[in-house]
Design a protein around this motif. Structure first.
Motif, PDB file in Angstrom:
ATOM      1  N   LYS A 214       0.844  -1.189   0.000  1.00  0.00           N
ATOM      2  CA  LYS A 214       0.000   0.000   0.000  1.00  0.00           C
ATOM      3  C   LYS A 214       0.877   1.235   0.000  1.00  0.00           C
ATOM      4  N   LEU A 215       0.473   2.247  -0.769  1.00  0.00           N
ATOM      5  CA  LEU A 215       1.206   3.502  -0.798  1.00  0.00           C
ATOM      6  C   LEU A 215       0.758   4.384   0.365  1.00  0.00           C
ATOM      7  N   LYS A 216       1.725   4.890   1.106  1.00  0.00           N
ATOM      8  CA  LYS A 216       1.441   5.772   2.235  1.00  0.00           C
ATOM      9  C   LYS A 216       2.290   7.027   2.098  1.00  0.00           C
ATOM     10  N   ASN A 217       1.899   8.065   2.802  1.00  0.00           N
ATOM     11  CA  ASN A 217       2.660   9.313   2.705  1.00  0.00           C
ATOM     12  C   ASN A 217       2.818   9.943   4.082  1.00  0.00           C
ATOM     13  N   GLY A 218       3.677  10.938   4.154  1.00  0.00           N
ATOM     14  CA  GLY A 218       3.892  11.613   5.420  1.00  0.00           C
ATOM     15  C   GLY A 218       4.975  12.669   5.310  1.00  0.00           C
ATOM     16  N   ILE A 219       5.415  13.138   6.460  1.00  0.00           N
ATOM     17  CA  ILE A 219       6.496  14.115   6.565  1.00  0.00           C
ATOM     18  C   ILE A 219       7.629  13.459   7.341  1.00  0.00           C
ATOM     19  N   LEU A 220       8.857  13.629   6.859  1.00  0.00           N
ATOM     20  CA  LEU A 220       9.973  13.061   7.593  1.00  0.00           C
ATOM     21  C   LEU A 220      11.065  14.096   7.819  1.00  0.00           C
ATOM     22  N   ILE A 221      11.827  13.884   8.877  1.00  0.00           N
ATOM     23  CA  ILE A 221      12.981  14.713   9.194  1.00  0.00           C
ATOM     24  C   ILE A 221      14.202  13.804   9.173  1.00  0.00           C
ATOM     25  N   SER A 222      15.279  14.291   8.568  1.00  0.00           N
ATOM     26  CA  SER A 222      16.451  13.444   8.401  1.00  0.00           C
ATOM     27  C   SER A 222      17.722  14.283   8.385  1.00  0.00           C
ATOM     28  N   LYS A 223      18.822  13.686   8.840  1.00  0.00           N
ATOM     29  CA  LYS A 223      20.115  14.352   8.741  1.00  0.00           C
ATOM     30  C   LYS A 223      20.624  14.331   7.311  1.00  0.00           C
ATOM     31  N   ASN A 224      20.090  13.418   6.523  1.00  0.00           N
ATOM     32  CA  ASN A 224      20.482  13.304   5.121  1.00  0.00           C
ATOM     33  C   ASN A 224      19.652  14.269   4.277  1.00  0.00           C
ATOM     34  N   ASN A 225      20.310  15.241   3.644  1.00  0.00           N
ATOM     35  CA  ASN A 225      19.572  16.236   2.861  1.00  0.00           C
ATOM     36  C   ASN A 225      19.505  15.894   1.380  1.00  0.00           C
ATOM     37  N   GLU A 226      19.897  14.670   1.034  1.00  0.00           N
ATOM     38  CA  GLU A 226      19.908  14.282  -0.379  1.00  0.00           C
ATOM     39  C   GLU A 226      19.101  13.015  -0.633  1.00  0.00           C
ATOM     40  N   LEU A 227      18.051  12.826   0.131  1.00  0.00           N
ATOM     41  CA  LEU A 227      17.200  11.652  -0.087  1.00  0.00           C
ATOM     42  C   LEU A 227      16.496  11.750  -1.433  1.00  0.00           C
ATOM     43  N   GLN A 228      16.376  10.607  -2.117  1.00  0.00           N
ATOM     44  CA  GLN A 228      15.766  10.564  -3.450  1.00  0.00           C
ATOM     45  C   GLN A 228      14.838   9.361  -3.563  1.00  0.00           C
ATOM     46  N   GLU A 229      14.094   9.339  -4.677  1.00  0.00           N
ATOM     47  CA  GLU A 229      13.239   8.190  -4.957  1.00  0.00           C
ATOM     48  C   GLU A 229      14.088   6.915  -5.024  1.00  0.00           C
ATOM     49  N   ASP A 230      13.520   5.824  -4.559  1.00  0.00           N
ATOM     50  CA  ASP A 230      14.138   4.497  -4.561  1.00  0.00           C
ATOM     51  C   ASP A 230      15.197   4.319  -3.469  1.00  0.00           C
ATOM     52  N   ASP A 231      15.431   5.356  -2.665  1.00  0.00           N
ATOM     53  CA  ASP A 231      16.334   5.189  -1.536  1.00  0.00           C
ATOM     54  C   ASP A 231      15.680   4.305  -0.478  1.00  0.00           C
ATOM     55  N   LEU A 232      16.486   3.461   0.148  1.00  0.00           N
ATOM     56  CA  LEU A 232      16.000   2.637   1.249  1.00  0.00           C
ATOM     57  C   LEU A 232      16.286   3.371   2.554  1.00  0.00           C
ATOM     58  N   VAL A 233      15.247   3.537   3.370  1.00  0.00           N
ATOM     59  CA  VAL A 233      15.414   4.243   4.644  1.00  0.00           C
ATOM     60  C   VAL A 233      14.745   3.456   5.761  1.00  0.00           C
ATOM     61  N   LYS A 234      15.171   3.727   6.967  1.00  0.00           N
ATOM     62  CA  LYS A 234      14.537   3.149   8.145  1.00  0.00           C
ATOM     63  C   LYS A 234      13.730   4.265   8.797  1.00  0.00           C
ATOM     64  N   LEU A 235      12.412   4.061   8.925  1.00  0.00           N
ATOM     65  CA  LEU A 235      11.526   5.077   9.469  1.00  0.00           C
ATOM     66  C   LEU A 235      11.184   4.793  10.923  1.00  0.00           C
TER      67      LEU A 235
END
Length: 204
Positions: A168-189
């Protein structure tokens, strides 16, 4: 069905983050009030008139000084705890992402700059400012403004993003130290509120 419960921040943590978002304004008010009223910094009789005058001329600065110190310390501690807890977050792949750091510029222009041109040397103005800031605080802690913070933007970036979980597609707002996040990046939320997350990028 896998239901995920948001790790909502405590009121103290929310208050601390709110204070840091207004820290530039509070510092400006403190210096402005003290500089404007320097002539009143002389010892006089210790009576009700003197106490009332002191509170009018310097009361807001004293309050904001304590609040600013508490808020900054609390926010740094909160973010440090979130960073440690984020190891228990859940991995996802980002499908769409937009940088929202510009929101902080609007925050400064809309909420902070107008206060900078006010005078703060009588009871009416002091009470008015405190009342308005309280109203903004109530709105702040119940919205994504919790992450719109010009001070945090010095170290963190804010993104509006979309991810896939359980097909399922979900959305939200995130804060990160990484300022270069892009599509297809794998992240831990790590959830910190309703559709609000702290993220760490997963190294491929």
């Amino acid at each position: 069905m896998n239901k995920r419960i948001a790790n909502n921040l405590e009121r103290r943590a929310q208050f601390a983050l709110f204070v840091t978002s207004y820290l530039p304004l509070f510092i400006l008010i403190i210096f402005k009030q003290i500089y404007t009223n320097l002539s009143f910094l002389n010892y006089g009789d210790f009576d009700l008139v003197s106490i009332n005058l002191f509170i009018e001329k310097f009361g807001l600065s004293i309050i904001l000084s304590f609040v600013s110190i508490y808020g900054y310390y609390g926010a740094m501690k909160t973010l440090n705890n979130i960073h440690k807890s984020s190891e228990n977050g859940f991995p996802v792949k980002i499908t769409d992402i937009k940088n929202k750091n510009s929101e902080s510029i609007g925050y400064i222009a809309t909420y902070i700059i107008p206060f900078a041109f006010q005078n703060f040397d009588n009871w009416l103005e002091l009470i008015s400012v405190c009342f308005i800031i309280y109203i903004i605080y109530r709105v702040y802690i119940n919205s994504s403004l919790l992450l719109i913070n010009p001070v945090l933007n010095l170290k963190y970036s804010i993104f509006e993003f979309e991810f896939e979980e359980n097909k399922k597609l979900k959305n939200g707002i995130l804060i990160s130290k990484n300022n270069e996040l892009q599509e297809d990046d794998l992240v831990k939320l790590y959830s910190i509120g309703n559709k609000m997350y702290y993220s760490k990028k997963i190294k491929k």
